[in-house]
Design an enzyme around this catalytic site. Structure first.
Site, PDB file in Angstrom:
ATOM      1  CG  ASP A 139      -8.162  -0.021   3.356  1.00 38.76           C
ATOM      2  OD1 ASP A 139      -8.728  -0.743   2.782  1.00 38.76           O
ATOM      3  OD2 ASP A 139      -6.852  -0.010   3.301  1.00 38.76           O
ATOM      4  CE  LYS A 190      -4.131  -2.321   2.275  1.00 38.58           C
ATOM      5  NZ  LYS A 190      -5.113  -2.255   3.305  1.00 38.58           N
TER       6      LYS A 190
HETATM    7  P1  NDP Z   1       0.042  -4.544  10.053  1.00 37.98           P
HETATM    8  O1  NDP Z   1       0.901  -5.812   9.738  1.00 37.98           O
HETATM    9  O2  NDP Z   1       0.676  -3.437   9.379  1.00 37.98           O
HETATM   10  O3  NDP Z   1       0.009  -4.277  11.722  1.00 37.98           O
HETATM   11  C1  NDP Z   1      -0.233  -5.156  12.705  1.00 37.98           C
HETATM   12  C2  NDP Z   1      -0.227  -4.444  13.802  1.00 37.98           C
HETATM   13  O4  NDP Z   1      -0.735  -5.451  14.972  1.00 37.98           O
HETATM   14  C3  NDP Z   1       1.129  -4.326  14.529  1.00 37.98           C
HETATM   15  O5  NDP Z   1       1.021  -3.211  15.213  1.00 37.98           O
HETATM   16  C4  NDP Z   1       1.369  -5.563  15.318  1.00 37.98           C
HETATM   17  O6  NDP Z   1       2.328  -5.119  16.744  1.00 37.98           O
HETATM   18  C5  NDP Z   1       0.124  -5.742  16.127  1.00 37.98           C
HETATM   19  N1  NDP Z   1       0.107  -7.316  16.197  1.00 37.98           N
HETATM   20  C6  NDP Z   1       0.413  -8.379  15.150  1.00 37.98           C
HETATM   21  N2  NDP Z   1      -0.042  -9.343  15.784  1.00 37.98           N
HETATM   22  C7  NDP Z   1      -0.440  -9.274  17.135  1.00 37.98           C
HETATM   23  C8  NDP Z   1      -1.035 -10.059  18.097  1.00 37.98           C
HETATM   24  N3  NDP Z   1      -0.787 -11.396  17.980  1.00 37.98           N
HETATM   25  N4  NDP Z   1      -1.251  -9.457  19.232  1.00 37.98           N
HETATM   26  C9  NDP Z   1      -1.176  -8.129  19.424  1.00 37.98           C
HETATM   27  N5  NDP Z   1      -0.703  -7.333  18.394  1.00 37.98           N
HETATM   28  C10 NDP Z   1      -0.354  -8.048  17.303  1.00 37.98           C
HETATM   29  O7  NDP Z   1      -1.422  -5.007   9.661  1.00 37.98           O
HETATM   30  P2  NDP Z   1      -2.513  -4.087   9.044  1.00 37.98           P
HETATM   31  O8  NDP Z   1      -2.681  -2.717  10.065  1.00 37.98           O
HETATM   32  O9  NDP Z   1      -2.119  -3.963   7.549  1.00 37.98           O
HETATM   33  O10 NDP Z   1      -3.801  -5.107   9.195  1.00 37.98           O
HETATM   34  C11 NDP Z   1      -4.225  -5.396  10.286  1.00 37.98           C
HETATM   35  C12 NDP Z   1      -5.707  -6.009  10.359  1.00 37.98           C
HETATM   36  O11 NDP Z   1      -6.588  -5.216   9.796  1.00 37.98           O
HETATM   37  C13 NDP Z   1      -5.477  -7.454   9.496  1.00 37.98           C
HETATM   38  O12 NDP Z   1      -6.262  -8.227  10.397  1.00 37.98           O
HETATM   39  C14 NDP Z   1      -6.128  -7.026   8.363  1.00 37.98           C
HETATM   40  O13 NDP Z   1      -6.853  -8.047   7.952  1.00 37.98           O
HETATM   41  C15 NDP Z   1      -7.318  -6.030   8.850  1.00 37.98           C
HETATM   42  N6  NDP Z   1      -7.786  -5.085   7.593  1.00 37.98           N
HETATM   43  C16 NDP Z   1      -9.039  -5.090   7.506  1.00 37.98           C
HETATM   44  C17 NDP Z   1      -9.776  -4.421   6.579  1.00 37.98           C
HETATM   45  C18 NDP Z   1     -11.226  -4.351   6.271  1.00 37.98           C
HETATM   46  O14 NDP Z   1     -11.580  -3.993   5.396  1.00 37.98           O
HETATM   47  N7  NDP Z   1     -11.916  -4.939   7.154  1.00 37.98           N
HETATM   48  C19 NDP Z   1      -8.784  -3.502   5.555  1.00 37.98           C
HETATM   49  C20 NDP Z   1      -7.480  -3.922   5.996  1.00 37.98           C
HETATM   50  C21 NDP Z   1      -7.021  -4.541   7.071  1.00 37.98           C
HETATM   51  P3  NDP Z   1       3.957  -5.125  16.357  1.00 37.98           P
HETATM   52  O15 NDP Z   1       4.249  -3.886  16.103  1.00 37.98           O
HETATM   53  O16 NDP Z   1       4.147  -5.354  17.884  1.00 37.98           O
HETATM   54  O17 NDP Z   1       4.292  -6.308  15.790  1.00 37.98           O
END
Ligand code: NDP
Length: 261
Positions: free
Chosen positions: A99, A63
Protein backbone atom coordinates in the site's frame (compact mmCIF):
# COMPACT_ATOMS: atom_id res chain seq x y z
CA UNK A 1 -1.19 -24.55 -10.32
CA UNK A 2 -0.67 -21.90 -7.63
CA UNK A 3 -3.41 -20.29 -5.55
CA UNK A 4 -3.61 -16.78 -4.15
CA UNK A 5 -6.39 -14.83 -2.42
CA UNK A 6 -7.41 -11.57 -0.84
CA UNK A 7 -8.48 -12.05 2.77
CA UNK A 8 -10.50 -9.61 4.87
CA UNK A 9 -13.96 -8.81 6.19
CA UNK A 10 -16.00 -7.76 4.29
CA UNK A 11 -14.41 -8.92 1.05
CA UNK A 12 -17.15 -9.21 -1.59
CA UNK A 13 -16.34 -5.73 -2.99
CA UNK A 14 -12.62 -6.41 -3.57
CA UNK A 15 -11.28 -5.79 -7.07
CA UNK A 16 -8.05 -7.70 -6.38
CA UNK A 17 -9.18 -11.09 -7.85
CA UNK A 18 -10.13 -9.38 -11.11
CA UNK A 19 -6.82 -7.48 -11.28
CA UNK A 20 -4.54 -10.41 -10.43
CA UNK A 21 -6.37 -12.97 -12.59
CA UNK A 22 -6.15 -10.70 -15.62
CA UNK A 23 -2.41 -10.27 -15.01
CA UNK A 24 -1.98 -14.05 -14.62
CA UNK A 25 -3.76 -14.51 -17.96
CA UNK A 26 -1.51 -11.97 -19.74
CA UNK A 27 1.60 -13.76 -18.44
CA UNK A 28 0.08 -17.19 -19.15
CA UNK A 29 0.79 -18.13 -15.52
CA UNK A 30 -0.85 -21.27 -14.12
CA UNK A 31 -2.36 -19.51 -11.13
CA UNK A 32 -5.73 -18.49 -9.70
CA UNK A 33 -6.56 -15.64 -7.31
CA UNK A 34 -9.72 -15.83 -5.19
CA UNK A 35 -11.21 -14.12 -2.16
CA UNK A 36 -11.84 -15.32 1.38
CA UNK A 37 -13.93 -13.70 4.10
CA UNK A 38 -12.28 -14.44 7.44
CA UNK A 39 -14.35 -14.25 10.62
CA UNK A 40 -11.55 -13.77 13.13
CA UNK A 41 -7.91 -12.67 13.07
CA UNK A 42 -6.98 -15.70 15.19
CA UNK A 43 -7.52 -17.95 12.16
CA UNK A 44 -5.45 -16.00 9.65
CA UNK A 45 -2.29 -18.09 9.82
CA UNK A 46 -4.10 -21.42 9.82
CA UNK A 47 -6.25 -20.39 6.83
CA UNK A 48 -3.25 -19.35 4.72
CA UNK A 49 -1.91 -22.88 5.05
CA UNK A 50 -5.18 -24.84 4.97
CA UNK A 51 -6.25 -23.05 1.76
CA UNK A 52 -2.91 -24.03 0.22
CA UNK A 53 -2.06 -20.43 -0.73
CA UNK A 54 1.26 -19.36 -2.20
CA UNK A 55 0.48 -15.78 -1.33
CA UNK A 56 -2.27 -13.43 -0.18
CA UNK A 57 -3.30 -9.84 0.06
CA UNK A 58 -4.67 -8.94 3.45
CA UNK A 59 -7.15 -6.14 3.87
CA UNK A 60 -9.26 -4.49 6.58
CA UNK A 61 -9.32 -5.45 9.46
CA UNK A 62 -6.39 -7.88 9.46
CA UNK A 63 -3.34 -5.93 8.23
CA UNK A 64 -1.77 -5.68 11.70
CA UNK A 65 -2.34 -9.39 12.31
CA UNK A 66 -0.75 -10.15 8.93
CA UNK A 67 2.47 -8.57 10.16
CA UNK A 68 2.35 -10.34 13.51
CA UNK A 69 2.09 -13.85 12.04
CA UNK A 70 4.99 -13.35 9.60
CA UNK A 71 8.34 -15.12 9.98
CA UNK A 72 10.11 -12.45 7.90
CA UNK A 73 9.10 -8.79 7.74
CA UNK A 74 10.11 -6.32 5.09
CA UNK A 75 11.52 -3.06 6.61
CA UNK A 76 8.64 -0.96 5.33
CA UNK A 77 5.97 -3.29 6.78
CA UNK A 78 7.87 -3.49 10.07
CA UNK A 79 8.17 0.29 10.37
CA UNK A 80 4.53 0.92 9.45
CA UNK A 81 3.26 -1.84 11.72
CA UNK A 82 1.06 -3.59 9.16
CA UNK A 83 1.27 -5.73 6.03
CA UNK A 84 -1.06 -6.09 3.06
CA UNK A 85 0.96 -8.69 1.12
CA UNK A 86 2.06 -12.12 2.34
CA UNK A 87 4.24 -14.54 0.40
CA UNK A 88 4.26 -18.17 1.56
CA UNK A 89 7.39 -20.12 0.71
CA UNK A 90 8.72 -23.32 2.30
CA UNK A 91 6.07 -23.08 5.05
CA UNK A 92 7.32 -19.62 6.02
CA UNK A 93 5.41 -16.32 5.79
CA UNK A 94 7.07 -13.19 4.35
CA UNK A 95 5.29 -9.85 4.97
CA UNK A 96 5.33 -6.67 2.85
CA UNK A 97 3.44 -3.37 2.71
CA UNK A 98 2.73 -2.54 -0.92
CA UNK A 99 0.00 0.00 0.00
CA UNK A 100 2.81 2.35 1.00
CA UNK A 101 4.98 1.77 -2.07
CA UNK A 102 1.86 1.87 -4.29
CA UNK A 103 0.92 5.27 -2.87
CA UNK A 104 4.43 6.64 -3.50
CA UNK A 105 4.37 5.45 -7.10
CA UNK A 106 0.83 6.81 -7.65
CA UNK A 107 1.82 10.26 -6.39
CA UNK A 108 5.15 10.63 -8.23
CA UNK A 109 3.71 13.58 -10.14
CA UNK A 110 3.27 15.39 -6.79
CA UNK A 111 6.89 14.87 -5.79
CA UNK A 112 7.66 18.59 -5.57
CA UNK A 113 5.39 18.76 -2.48
CA UNK A 114 7.18 19.62 0.75
CA UNK A 115 4.53 19.95 3.41
CA UNK A 116 1.76 17.32 3.56
CA UNK A 117 -1.42 17.20 5.61
CA UNK A 118 -3.11 13.81 6.04
CA UNK A 119 -6.80 13.81 6.98
CA UNK A 120 -7.66 10.68 9.00
CA UNK A 121 -5.61 8.69 11.47
CA UNK A 122 -6.27 5.03 10.64
CA UNK A 123 -4.15 2.30 9.09
CA UNK A 124 -3.83 3.97 5.68
CA UNK A 125 -2.75 7.24 7.30
CA UNK A 126 0.02 5.38 9.17
CA UNK A 127 1.42 3.88 5.96
CA UNK A 128 1.24 7.14 4.02
CA UNK A 129 2.67 9.29 6.82
CA UNK A 130 5.66 6.98 7.14
CA UNK A 131 6.60 6.95 3.44
CA UNK A 132 5.98 10.67 2.98
CA UNK A 133 8.31 11.45 5.87
CA UNK A 134 10.83 9.02 4.40
CA UNK A 135 10.54 10.89 1.09
CA UNK A 136 11.58 14.03 2.98
CA UNK A 137 8.25 15.82 3.40
CA UNK A 138 7.12 17.50 6.57
CA UNK A 139 4.02 15.52 7.59
CA UNK A 140 1.03 16.61 9.69
CA UNK A 141 -1.97 14.48 10.59
CA UNK A 142 -5.45 15.75 11.44
CA UNK A 143 -8.40 13.69 12.65
CA UNK A 144 -11.95 14.33 13.87
CA UNK A 145 -11.31 12.56 17.20
CA UNK A 146 -8.14 12.90 19.29
CA UNK A 147 -8.00 9.27 20.39
CA UNK A 148 -6.29 7.84 17.28
CA UNK A 149 -3.78 10.69 17.04
CA UNK A 150 -1.87 9.03 19.89
CA UNK A 151 -0.40 6.65 17.30
CA UNK A 152 1.14 9.60 15.40
CA UNK A 153 3.58 11.03 17.93
CA UNK A 154 6.32 11.28 15.29
CA UNK A 155 4.23 13.86 13.36
CA UNK A 156 2.52 17.20 13.98
CA UNK A 157 -1.01 16.24 15.00
CA UNK A 158 -4.25 18.10 15.55
CA UNK A 159 -7.98 17.58 15.65
CA UNK A 160 -10.09 19.65 13.25
CA UNK A 161 -10.91 22.32 15.85
CA UNK A 162 -7.22 22.93 16.63
CA UNK A 163 -5.97 24.31 13.30
CA UNK A 164 -3.89 27.47 13.38
CA UNK A 165 -1.77 26.96 10.26
CA UNK A 166 -3.36 26.25 6.87
CA UNK A 167 -0.17 26.30 4.85
CA UNK A 168 0.17 22.80 3.31
CA UNK A 169 0.94 22.13 -0.35
CA UNK A 170 -0.35 18.52 -0.39
CA UNK A 171 -3.68 17.46 1.20
CA UNK A 172 -4.48 13.75 1.46
CA UNK A 173 -7.81 12.23 2.42
CA UNK A 174 -7.49 8.83 4.09
CA UNK A 175 -10.97 8.88 5.69
CA UNK A 176 -13.88 6.99 4.12
CA UNK A 177 -15.93 10.24 4.00
CA UNK A 178 -17.50 10.41 0.54
CA UNK A 179 -17.22 6.68 -0.13
CA UNK A 180 -20.86 5.75 0.50
CA UNK A 181 -22.25 9.24 1.14
CA UNK A 182 -21.76 12.78 -0.05
CA UNK A 183 -19.80 14.13 2.91
CA UNK A 184 -16.45 15.88 3.31
CA UNK A 185 -13.80 14.57 5.72
CA UNK A 186 -13.91 17.86 7.65
CA UNK A 187 -15.76 21.14 7.82
CA UNK A 188 -16.19 22.90 4.42
CA UNK A 189 -14.73 26.21 5.65
CA UNK A 190 -11.62 24.43 6.89
CA UNK A 191 -11.20 22.56 3.61
CA UNK A 192 -11.68 25.78 1.60
CA UNK A 193 -8.88 27.43 3.61
CA UNK A 194 -6.62 24.41 3.08
CA UNK A 195 -7.29 24.19 -0.67
CA UNK A 196 -6.76 27.93 -1.14
CA UNK A 197 -3.07 27.30 -0.26
CA UNK A 198 -2.55 23.75 -1.58
CA UNK A 199 -1.03 22.60 -4.89
CA UNK A 200 -1.96 18.90 -4.78
CA UNK A 201 -4.77 16.71 -3.44
CA UNK A 202 -5.06 12.94 -3.23
CA UNK A 203 -8.03 10.82 -2.12
CA UNK A 204 -7.37 7.18 -1.13
CA UNK A 205 -10.95 6.40 -2.19
CA UNK A 206 -11.01 5.12 -5.74
CA UNK A 207 -13.45 4.93 -8.63
CA UNK A 208 -15.54 8.00 -7.82
CA UNK A 209 -15.28 11.74 -7.60
CA UNK A 210 -15.75 12.39 -3.89
CA UNK A 211 -16.85 15.76 -2.47
CA UNK A 212 -13.21 16.14 -1.32
CA UNK A 213 -11.94 15.80 -4.91
CA UNK A 214 -14.74 18.02 -6.24
CA UNK A 215 -13.74 20.71 -3.79
CA UNK A 216 -10.06 20.40 -4.80
CA UNK A 217 -11.04 20.87 -8.46
CA UNK A 218 -13.13 23.94 -7.64
CA UNK A 219 -10.00 25.46 -6.09
CA UNK A 220 -7.95 24.42 -9.16
CA UNK A 221 -5.80 22.11 -7.05
CA UNK A 222 -4.18 19.28 -9.07
CA UNK A 223 -5.80 16.08 -7.80
CA UNK A 224 -6.26 12.36 -8.26
CA UNK A 225 -8.22 9.52 -6.71
CA UNK A 226 -6.90 6.24 -5.25
CA UNK A 227 -7.21 4.08 -8.41
CA UNK A 228 -3.51 4.27 -9.26
CA UNK A 229 -2.57 3.48 -5.65
CA UNK A 230 -4.81 0.41 -5.79
CA UNK A 231 -3.28 -0.71 -9.08
CA UNK A 232 0.33 -0.11 -8.01
CA UNK A 233 -0.09 -1.94 -4.69
CA UNK A 234 -1.39 -4.81 -6.83
CA UNK A 235 1.53 -4.58 -9.27
CA UNK A 236 4.09 -4.75 -6.45
CA UNK A 237 2.23 -7.66 -4.79
CA UNK A 238 2.11 -9.50 -8.14
CA UNK A 239 5.88 -9.06 -8.55
CA UNK A 240 6.43 -10.51 -5.08
CA UNK A 241 4.08 -13.44 -5.80
CA UNK A 242 5.42 -14.37 -9.23
CA UNK A 243 8.87 -12.87 -9.75
CA UNK A 244 7.66 -11.28 -13.02
CA UNK A 245 9.05 -7.77 -13.23
CA UNK A 246 7.55 -6.20 -16.37
CA UNK A 247 5.82 -3.49 -14.35
CA UNK A 248 4.25 -1.76 -17.33
CA UNK A 249 2.64 -4.98 -18.57
CA UNK A 250 1.34 -5.87 -15.07
CA UNK A 251 0.06 -2.30 -14.61
CA UNK A 252 -1.82 -2.36 -17.93
CA UNK A 253 -3.36 -5.77 -17.19
CA UNK A 254 -4.57 -4.63 -13.77
CA UNK A 255 -5.84 -1.29 -15.06
CA UNK A 256 -7.77 -3.03 -17.83
CA UNK A 257 -9.36 -5.37 -15.27
CA UNK A 258 -10.21 -2.56 -12.86
CA UNK A 259 -12.05 -0.49 -15.43
CA UNK A 260 -14.01 -3.38 -17.00
CA UNK A 261 -17.69 -2.73 -16.45
P1 NDP B 1 -9.50 3.18 9.23
O1 NDP B 1 -10.85 2.72 9.66
O2 NDP B 1 -8.29 2.55 9.85
O3 NDP B 1 -9.39 4.79 9.54
C1 NDP B 1 -10.35 5.68 9.12
C2 NDP B 1 -10.03 7.11 9.62
O4 NDP B 1 -11.00 7.98 9.03
C3 NDP B 1 -10.14 7.30 11.14
O5 NDP B 1 -9.15 8.21 11.53
C4 NDP B 1 -11.53 7.91 11.34
O6 NDP B 1 -11.61 8.85 12.39
C5 NDP B 1 -11.71 8.69 10.05
N1 NDP B 1 -13.11 8.77 9.64
C6 NDP B 1 -13.96 7.72 9.42
N2 NDP B 1 -15.13 8.17 8.95
C7 NDP B 1 -15.03 9.52 8.87
C8 NDP B 1 -15.91 10.56 8.47
N3 NDP B 1 -17.14 10.28 8.03
N4 NDP B 1 -15.48 11.84 8.53
C9 NDP B 1 -14.23 12.13 8.97
N5 NDP B 1 -13.34 11.19 9.38
C10 NDP B 1 -13.74 9.91 9.33
O7 NDP B 1 -9.49 3.07 7.66
P2 NDP B 1 -8.24 2.87 6.67
O8 NDP B 1 -7.18 3.85 7.04
O9 NDP B 1 -7.85 1.45 6.61
O10 NDP B 1 -8.88 3.23 5.24
C11 NDP B 1 -9.27 4.54 4.95
C12 NDP B 1 -9.69 4.70 3.49
O11 NDP B 1 -8.60 4.43 2.62
C13 NDP B 1 -10.85 3.80 3.06
O12 NDP B 1 -11.79 4.60 2.37
C14 NDP B 1 -10.21 2.80 2.14
O13 NDP B 1 -11.11 2.38 1.12
C15 NDP B 1 -9.06 3.62 1.54
N6 NDP B 1 -7.94 2.79 1.05
C16 NDP B 1 -7.56 2.86 -0.26
C17 NDP B 1 -6.53 2.11 -0.77
C18 NDP B 1 -6.14 2.22 -2.22
O14 NDP B 1 -5.37 1.38 -2.71
N7 NDP B 1 -6.60 3.22 -2.94
C19 NDP B 1 -5.77 1.17 0.10
C20 NDP B 1 -6.22 1.17 1.48
C21 NDP B 1 -7.27 1.96 1.92
P3 NDP B 1 -11.99 8.46 13.93
O15 NDP B 1 -10.69 8.04 14.55
O16 NDP B 1 -12.51 9.73 14.48
O17 NDP B 1 -13.01 7.37 13.85
Amino acid sequence: MKFYAVIGKPIHHSKSPRMHNNAFAKFKARAFYGRYELESKEWLKEKLFSLGLSGANITIPYKEQALQIADFKDDLAQNIGSANTLLIKDQKIYAYNTDASGFLKATEEFSSAKNALILGAGGTAKALAFVLKQRGLRVSVANRSKERLKDFEAYDCFSYDEFSNFDFDFIINTTPAGLFDDTLPCDKNLLDKLFSKAKYAFDAIYGKETPFLRSAKEHKVQSKDGSDMLIWQGVYAFEIFTGFDDEEKIYQAMKEALFLI
